[in-house]
Write a protein that holds these residues in place. Structure first.
Motif, PDB file in Angstrom:
ATOM      1  N   ALA A  60      -3.692   1.237 -12.927  1.00 42.56           N
ATOM      2  CA  ALA A  60      -4.389  -0.067 -13.183  1.00 42.56           C
ATOM      3  C   ALA A  60      -3.192  -0.939 -14.008  1.00 42.56           C
ATOM      4  N   LYS A  61      -2.276  -0.321 -14.740  1.00 44.35           N
ATOM      5  CA  LYS A  61      -1.409  -1.019 -15.454  1.00 44.35           C
ATOM      6  C   LYS A  61      -0.241  -1.066 -14.796  1.00 44.35           C
ATOM      7  N   SER A  62       0.050  -0.601 -13.702  1.00 47.93           N
ATOM      8  CA  SER A  62       1.373  -0.618 -12.885  1.00 47.93           C
ATOM      9  C   SER A  62       1.757  -1.751 -12.183  1.00 47.93           C
ATOM     10  N   ALA A  63       2.961  -1.895 -11.893  1.00 48.99           N
ATOM     11  CA  ALA A  63       3.169  -3.360 -11.222  1.00 48.99           C
ATOM     12  C   ALA A  63       2.807  -3.130  -9.563  1.00 48.99           C
ATOM     13  N   HIS A  64       2.594  -1.692  -9.203  1.00 50.20           N
ATOM     14  CA  HIS A  64       2.032  -1.679  -7.915  1.00 50.20           C
ATOM     15  C   HIS A  64       0.569  -2.299  -7.703  1.00 50.20           C
ATOM     16  N   PHE A  65      -0.260  -1.947  -8.840  1.00 49.83           N
ATOM     17  CA  PHE A  65      -1.450  -2.516  -8.850  1.00 49.83           C
ATOM     18  C   PHE A  65      -1.636  -3.951  -8.898  1.00 49.83           C
ATOM     19  N   LYS A  66      -0.815  -4.527  -9.747  1.00 50.62           N
ATOM     20  CA  LYS A  66      -0.668  -5.941  -9.771  1.00 50.62           C
ATOM     21  C   LYS A  66       0.440  -6.507  -9.036  1.00 50.62           C
ATOM     22  N   SER A 107      -0.249  -6.431  -1.290  1.00 47.95           N
ATOM     23  CA  SER A 107      -1.527  -6.380  -1.200  1.00 47.95           C
ATOM     24  C   SER A 107      -1.910  -5.336  -0.354  1.00 47.95           C
ATOM     25  N   SER A 108      -3.403  -4.799  -0.321  1.00 47.69           N
ATOM     26  CA  SER A 108      -3.655  -3.778   0.303  1.00 47.69           C
ATOM     27  C   SER A 108      -4.567  -4.234   1.454  1.00 47.69           C
ATOM     28  N   ASP A 129      -3.601  -0.625  -4.032  1.00 47.13           N
ATOM     29  CA  ASP A 129      -4.762   0.111  -4.582  1.00 47.13           C
ATOM     30  C   ASP A 129      -4.643   1.809  -4.234  1.00 47.13           C
ATOM     31  N   CYS A 130      -5.415   2.332  -4.483  1.00 43.48           N
ATOM     32  CA  CYS A 130      -5.371   3.841  -4.482  1.00 43.48           C
ATOM     33  C   CYS A 130      -5.357   4.097  -2.894  1.00 43.48           C
ATOM     34  N   GLU A 131      -6.452   3.481  -2.161  1.00 41.24           N
ATOM     35  CA  GLU A 131      -6.634   3.777  -0.813  1.00 41.24           C
ATOM     36  C   GLU A 131      -5.259   3.176   0.136  1.00 41.24           C
ATOM     37  N   CYS A 147      11.753  11.403  -8.819  1.00 47.42           N
ATOM     38  CA  CYS A 147      12.248  10.628  -9.945  1.00 47.42           C
ATOM     39  C   CYS A 147      10.987   9.756 -10.400  1.00 47.42           C
ATOM     40  N   HIS A 148      10.114   9.204  -9.440  1.00 48.39           N
ATOM     41  CA  HIS A 148       9.120   8.391  -9.922  1.00 48.39           C
ATOM     42  C   HIS A 148       7.822   8.857  -9.776  1.00 48.39           C
ATOM     43  N   ASN A 149       6.640   8.673 -10.732  1.00 48.39           N
ATOM     44  CA  ASN A 149       5.298   8.880 -10.736  1.00 48.39           C
ATOM     45  C   ASN A 149       4.795   7.438  -9.984  1.00 48.39           C
ATOM     46  N   PRO A 150       4.325   7.459  -8.953  1.00 44.29           N
ATOM     47  CA  PRO A 150       3.941   6.179  -8.243  1.00 44.29           C
ATOM     48  C   PRO A 150       2.790   5.669  -8.897  1.00 44.29           C
ATOM     49  N   HIS A 151       2.180   6.274  -9.649  1.00 45.60           N
ATOM     50  CA  HIS A 151       0.922   5.991 -10.550  1.00 45.60           C
ATOM     51  C   HIS A 151       1.312   4.994 -11.715  1.00 45.60           C
ATOM     52  N   GLU A 152       2.551   5.010 -12.089  1.00 45.69           N
ATOM     53  CA  GLU A 152       3.067   4.112 -13.250  1.00 45.69           C
ATOM     54  C   GLU A 152       4.169   3.425 -13.001  1.00 45.69           C
TER      55      GLU A 152
END
Length: 401
Positions: free
Chosen positions: A53-59, A173-174, A209-211, A318-323
């Motif tokens: 929820a804090k990540s650039a992906h989510f935002k 966006s999703s 988002d997650c889905e 190298c990356h955690n996609p959640h952050e």
């Protein structure tokens, strides 16, 4: 009889309000009944959700409320000057934020921030007009902590007519849906030859988002709520079960430029699908073409010897996609050294930095920051182009500066 009638009336009202409450609380996802919405993940995946929820992906996109908008609206640097007579001012008006065009001190037009794109490096915004979105001419850049022209916009005159179409949302966006309408026809029985593609506001699912990465989760959520003791993921895509190419395709969907021939909408992609079914490549990812550091991370990585010689390396190495990507360069160096143990730098390189420091700083030398050729911007009242700097994902040996 009167008491019985009153009791029956109260019972009916109670049932009515109970049903209304249940209906209002049930989440209906714009993507369809197979989707549960990211908040349903919190029940079992609180840690991952809070991180994401804090990540650039989510935002990657968000509603343009004050909490989501970067930039200053109160102080002296909330103005972008085109010339002595023309300026755009970022203004608060009641509960909304606007870009307001002034000429010779008089307001000419004002457009509200409605959707913001990005948060990590920079942020651009769009406003709604005639059932489509249009990019605002001034964006905010974290590298300069200030406003400047939106990518590709001129610095000599304001411009409010760049449409941001559905495909632009497919990596930010999703979900968003569009439909064709007859632009000029008022008679439903008359088929106009002029057709316009319009966006449905109600179908937007903001951010990645997650889905979007794990696929539709309604069956998964329902199964595990009914079977809380079963810990093996059911009816969901786990990246652990994907092969290397499937993992790469899931990231490359938005991080490979995708300037080839489009076959299907990116919104139709589900984890595990083949990217080649969605884009027909017009050139090899390992050729000598200089891919841009913005949006082409996969293609740059694919040119690296580290990637070419490995049968396991992928983005998640190298990356955690959640952050967000870590700012701790030493953490990436540990990953590098897991394959490059015992490697020695030559005498010339050792003159620049001690061996111990070099071993903890692989990324700065072998994945240096470079200017994007796709994104450039101009500062207020300036004719000079400023560079948008990002770290290249082409791992290699670069000449010392």
């Amino acid at each position: 009889m009167k008491k019985i009638s009153i009791l029956i009336a109260f019972t009916i009202l109670a049932l009515f309000f109970t049903n209304c409450k249940d209906a209002s609380e049930e989440y209906i996802d714009p993507r369809g009944t197979d989707y549960a919405g990211s908040e349903s993940c919190i029940q079992c995946h609180q840690t991952q959700y809070d991180m994401a929820a804090k990540s650039a992906h989510f935002k990657a996109t968000a509603p343009a409320i004050s909490a989501n908008i970067l930039g200053d609206f109160d102080k002296a640097n909330h103005t972008f000057i085109y010339d002595k007579n023309t300026k755009i001012v970022m203004e608060k008006r009641n509960d909304s934020l606007y870009q307001v065009l002034y000429k010779n001190g008089k307001e000419v037009e004002a457009h509200r921030f409605e959707i913001v794109f990005g948060i990590k490096h920079a942020q651009t915004s769009v406003y709604w007009r005639d059932r489509n979105t249009y990019e605002l001419p001034v964006s905010y850049y974290n590298s300069i902590n200030n406003w400047a022209t939106s990518p590709g916009f001129p610095a000599d005159k304001p411009y409010f007519d760049r449409m941001v179409v559905k495909d632009c949302y497919s990596c930010h966006s999703s979900n968003i849906s569009s439909r064709n309408v007859n632009q000029n026809s008022t008679d439903k029985n008359f088929l106009s030859m002029e057709v316009e593609d319009v966006i449905d506001k109600k179908t937007i699912v903001y951010g990645i988002d997650c889905e979007r990465c794990h696929g539709p989760a309604k069956k998964h959520v329902d199964f595990h709520l009914k079977n809380p003791n079963i810990k093996v993921a059911n009816s969901i895509t786990s990246f652990k079960t994907l092969n290397r190419q499937q993992k790469l395709d899931a990231c490359a969907l938005c991080h490979a430029g995708n300037d080839g021939m489009k076959m299907k909408s990116r919104f139709d992609f589900k984890p595990g699908d083949n990217l080649s079914d969605f884009y027909r490549e017009t050139r090899s990812v390992t050729d000598t073409t200089k891919f841009d550091v913005h949006g082409n991370q996969f293609r740059l990585m694919a040119q690296s010897k580290c990637f070419i010689k490995s049968d396991k390396m992928d983005c998640i190495t190298c990356h955690n996609p959640h952050e967000n990507a870590s700012k701790n360069m030493a953490s990436y160096s540990k990953i590098c050294m897991s394959c490059h143990q015992g490697l020695k730098h030559n005498a010339t390189t050792l003159k620049t930095m001690p061996e111990k420091l070099l071993a903890a700083n692989c990324v700065e030398c072998h994945m240096p920051k470079k200017a994007s050729g796709a994104i450039k911007f101009q500062l207020s009242n300036s004719k000079q182009l400023s560079e948008y700097i990002l770290r290249t994902h082409k791992i290699g040996i670069y000449p010392a500066k």
